[in-house]
Motif scaffolding. Structure first.
Motif, PDB file in Angstrom:
ATOM      1  N   ALA A   1       0.835  -1.198   0.000  1.00 33.54           N
ATOM      2  CA  ALA A   1       0.000   0.000   0.000  1.00 33.54           C
ATOM      3  C   ALA A   1       0.870   1.248   0.000  1.00 33.54           C
ATOM      4  O   ALA A   1       1.866   1.325   0.714  1.00 33.54           O
ATOM      5  N   THR A   2       0.489   2.207  -0.827  1.00 32.23           N
ATOM      6  CA  THR A   2       1.239   3.449  -0.931  1.00 32.23           C
ATOM      7  C   THR A   2       0.294   4.641  -0.879  1.00 32.23           C
ATOM      8  O   THR A   2      -0.910   4.503  -1.075  1.00 32.23           O
ATOM      9  N   VAL A   3       0.878   5.797  -0.626  1.00 31.08           N
ATOM     10  CA  VAL A   3       0.142   7.061  -0.628  1.00 31.08           C
ATOM     11  C   VAL A   3       0.879   7.993  -1.578  1.00 31.08           C
ATOM     12  O   VAL A   3       2.103   8.119  -1.503  1.00 31.08           O
ATOM     13  N   THR A   4       0.129   8.644  -2.463  1.00 27.04           N
ATOM     14  CA  THR A   4       0.738   9.539  -3.455  1.00 27.04           C
ATOM     15  C   THR A   4       0.276  10.969  -3.219  1.00 27.04           C
ATOM     16  O   THR A   4      -0.893  11.226  -2.934  1.00 27.04           O
ATOM     17  N   PHE A   5       1.226  11.882  -3.353  1.00 26.16           N
ATOM     18  CA  PHE A   5       0.961  13.313  -3.249  1.00 26.16           C
ATOM     19  C   PHE A   5       1.342  13.966  -4.571  1.00 26.16           C
ATOM     20  O   PHE A   5       2.294  13.539  -5.227  1.00 26.16           O
TER      21      PHE A   5
ATOM     22  N   GLU B   1      16.078  12.010   2.574  1.00 29.83           N
ATOM     23  CA  GLU B   1      15.641  12.715   1.369  1.00 29.83           C
ATOM     24  C   GLU B   1      14.485  11.987   0.701  1.00 29.83           C
ATOM     25  O   GLU B   1      14.513  10.769   0.530  1.00 29.83           O
ATOM     26  N   LEU B   2      13.477  12.761   0.326  1.00 27.11           N
ATOM     27  CA  LEU B   2      12.380  12.273  -0.502  1.00 27.11           C
ATOM     28  C   LEU B   2      12.437  13.091  -1.788  1.00 27.11           C
ATOM     29  O   LEU B   2      12.803  14.265  -1.754  1.00 27.11           O
ATOM     30  N   VAL B   3      12.088  12.495  -2.913  1.00 24.36           N
ATOM     31  CA  VAL B   3      12.210  13.209  -4.181  1.00 24.36           C
ATOM     32  C   VAL B   3      10.880  13.226  -4.928  1.00 24.36           C
ATOM     33  O   VAL B   3      10.260  12.191  -5.133  1.00 24.36           O
ATOM     34  N   VAL B   4      10.478  14.441  -5.314  1.00 28.60           N
ATOM     35  CA  VAL B   4       9.319  14.627  -6.183  1.00 28.60           C
ATOM     36  C   VAL B   4       9.809  14.444  -7.611  1.00 28.60           C
ATOM     37  O   VAL B   4      10.805  15.052  -8.013  1.00 28.60           O
ATOM     38  N   ARG B   5       9.135  13.575  -8.356  1.00 26.13           N
ATOM     39  CA  ARG B   5       9.470  13.356  -9.766  1.00 26.13           C
ATOM     40  C   ARG B   5       8.184  13.412 -10.574  1.00 26.13           C
ATOM     41  O   ARG B   5       7.188  12.816 -10.182  1.00 26.13           O
ATOM     42  N   ARG B   6       8.257  14.139 -11.687  1.00 29.34           N
ATOM     43  CA  ARG B   6       7.077  14.302 -12.549  1.00 29.34           C
ATOM     44  C   ARG B   6       5.882  14.838 -11.763  1.00 29.34           C
ATOM     45  O   ARG B   6       4.740  14.456 -12.002  1.00 29.34           O
ATOM     46  N   GLY B   7       6.175  15.679 -10.781  1.00 29.29           N
ATOM     47  CA  GLY B   7       5.119  16.333 -10.015  1.00 29.29           C
ATOM     48  C   GLY B   7       4.435  15.462  -8.984  1.00 29.29           C
ATOM     49  O   GLY B   7       3.419  15.854  -8.424  1.00 29.29           O
ATOM     50  N   ARG B   8       5.001  14.273  -8.723  1.00 30.99           N
ATOM     51  CA  ARG B   8       4.385  13.357  -7.751  1.00 30.99           C
ATOM     52  C   ARG B   8       5.432  12.738  -6.851  1.00 30.99           C
ATOM     53  O   ARG B   8       6.587  12.600  -7.217  1.00 30.99           O
ATOM     54  N   ILE B   9       4.966  12.340  -5.683  1.00 35.41           N
ATOM     55  CA  ILE B   9       5.805  11.583  -4.762  1.00 35.41           C
ATOM     56  C   ILE B   9       4.938  10.513  -4.112  1.00 35.41           C
ATOM     57  O   ILE B   9       3.817  10.786  -3.689  1.00 35.41           O
ATOM     58  N   THR B  10       5.455   9.301  -4.081  1.00 36.35           N
ATOM     59  CA  THR B  10       4.730   8.167  -3.514  1.00 36.35           C
ATOM     60  C   THR B  10       5.571   7.544  -2.414  1.00 36.35           C
ATOM     61  O   THR B  10       6.765   7.308  -2.611  1.00 36.35           O
TER      62      THR B  10
ATOM     63  N   ALA C   1       3.639  12.370   7.604  1.00 36.69           N
ATOM     64  CA  ALA C   1       3.438  13.572   8.418  1.00 36.69           C
ATOM     65  C   ALA C   1       4.082  14.782   7.751  1.00 36.69           C
ATOM     66  O   ALA C   1       3.487  15.874   7.702  1.00 36.69           O
ATOM     67  N   TYR C   2       5.285  14.604   7.222  1.00 39.60           N
ATOM     68  CA  TYR C   2       5.983  15.694   6.558  1.00 39.60           C
ATOM     69  C   TYR C   2       5.223  16.149   5.306  1.00 39.60           C
ATOM     70  O   TYR C   2       4.984  17.334   5.102  1.00 39.60           O
ATOM     71  N   LEU C   3       4.851  15.191   4.470  1.00 40.43           N
ATOM     72  CA  LEU C   3       4.173  15.520   3.224  1.00 40.43           C
ATOM     73  C   LEU C   3       2.814  16.162   3.476  1.00 40.43           C
ATOM     74  O   LEU C   3       2.430  17.114   2.783  1.00 40.43           O
ATOM     75  N   ALA C   4       2.079  15.688   4.459  1.00 44.86           N
ATOM     76  CA  ALA C   4       0.765  16.245   4.781  1.00 44.86           C
ATOM     77  C   ALA C   4       0.867  17.681   5.305  1.00 44.86           C
ATOM     78  O   ALA C   4      -0.065  18.468   5.143  1.00 44.86           O
ATOM     79  N   SER C   5       2.000  18.023   5.909  1.00 41.83           N
ATOM     80  CA  SER C   5       2.162  19.361   6.473  1.00 41.83           C
ATOM     81  C   SER C   5       2.628  20.389   5.441  1.00 41.83           C
ATOM     82  O   SER C   5       2.627  21.584   5.719  1.00 41.83           O
ATOM     83  N   ASP C   6       3.013  19.951   4.254  1.00 45.09           N
ATOM     84  CA  ASP C   6       3.505  20.848   3.211  1.00 45.09           C
ATOM     85  C   ASP C   6       2.321  21.358   2.382  1.00 45.09           C
ATOM     86  O   ASP C   6       1.655  20.580   1.697  1.00 45.09           O
ATOM     87  N   ASN C   7       2.063  22.670   2.437  1.00 41.94           N
ATOM     88  CA  ASN C   7       0.925  23.251   1.713  1.00 41.94           C
ATOM     89  C   ASN C   7       1.061  23.149   0.199  1.00 41.94           C
ATOM     90  O   ASN C   7       0.076  23.307  -0.515  1.00 41.94           O
ATOM     91  N   GLY C   8       2.262  22.899  -0.289  1.00 37.96           N
ATOM     92  CA  GLY C   8       2.489  22.774  -1.722  1.00 37.96           C
ATOM     93  C   GLY C   8       2.184  21.390  -2.262  1.00 37.96           C
ATOM     94  O   GLY C   8       2.280  21.153  -3.460  1.00 37.96           O
ATOM     95  N   LEU C   9       1.814  20.483  -1.375  1.00 36.14           N
ATOM     96  CA  LEU C   9       1.505  19.114  -1.777  1.00 36.14           C
ATOM     97  C   LEU C   9       0.052  18.796  -1.474  1.00 36.14           C
ATOM     98  O   LEU C   9      -0.500  19.253  -0.479  1.00 36.14           O
TER      99      LEU C   9
END
Length: 68
Positions: free
Chosen positions: A11-15, A32-41, A51-59
């Motif tokens: 199971a994955t979650v995509t932003f 490090e996490l990397v956004v590629r092609r406008g997505r990160i999973t 928690a980090y990704l959910a707190s970023d208003n740009g995602l």
């Protein structure tokens, strides 16, 4: 039962990144996490990344498709 465990393990979650097509994101631990092609999973059980990704208003989290 094995199918359920396999599904949970994969199971994955995509932003979607609303601003950048590609960029690195650094967690407080230095990971490090990397956004590629406008997505990160990330894995659904990765609490630190989620928690980090959910707190970023740009995602924006994509909602999973519902099984019919």
């Amino acid at each position: 039962m094995a199918d359920k465990k396999a599904a949970e393990a994969s199971a994955t979650v995509t932003f979607v990144d609303k601003t950048y097509d590609q960029r690195p994101l650094y967690l407080a631990t230095g990971r490090e996490l990397v956004v590629r092609r406008g997505r990160i999973t990330v894995p659904a059980d990765d609490a630190e990344a989620l928690a980090y990704l959910a707190s970023d208003n740009g995602l924006q989290q994509l909602q999973p498709l519902q099984d019919e």
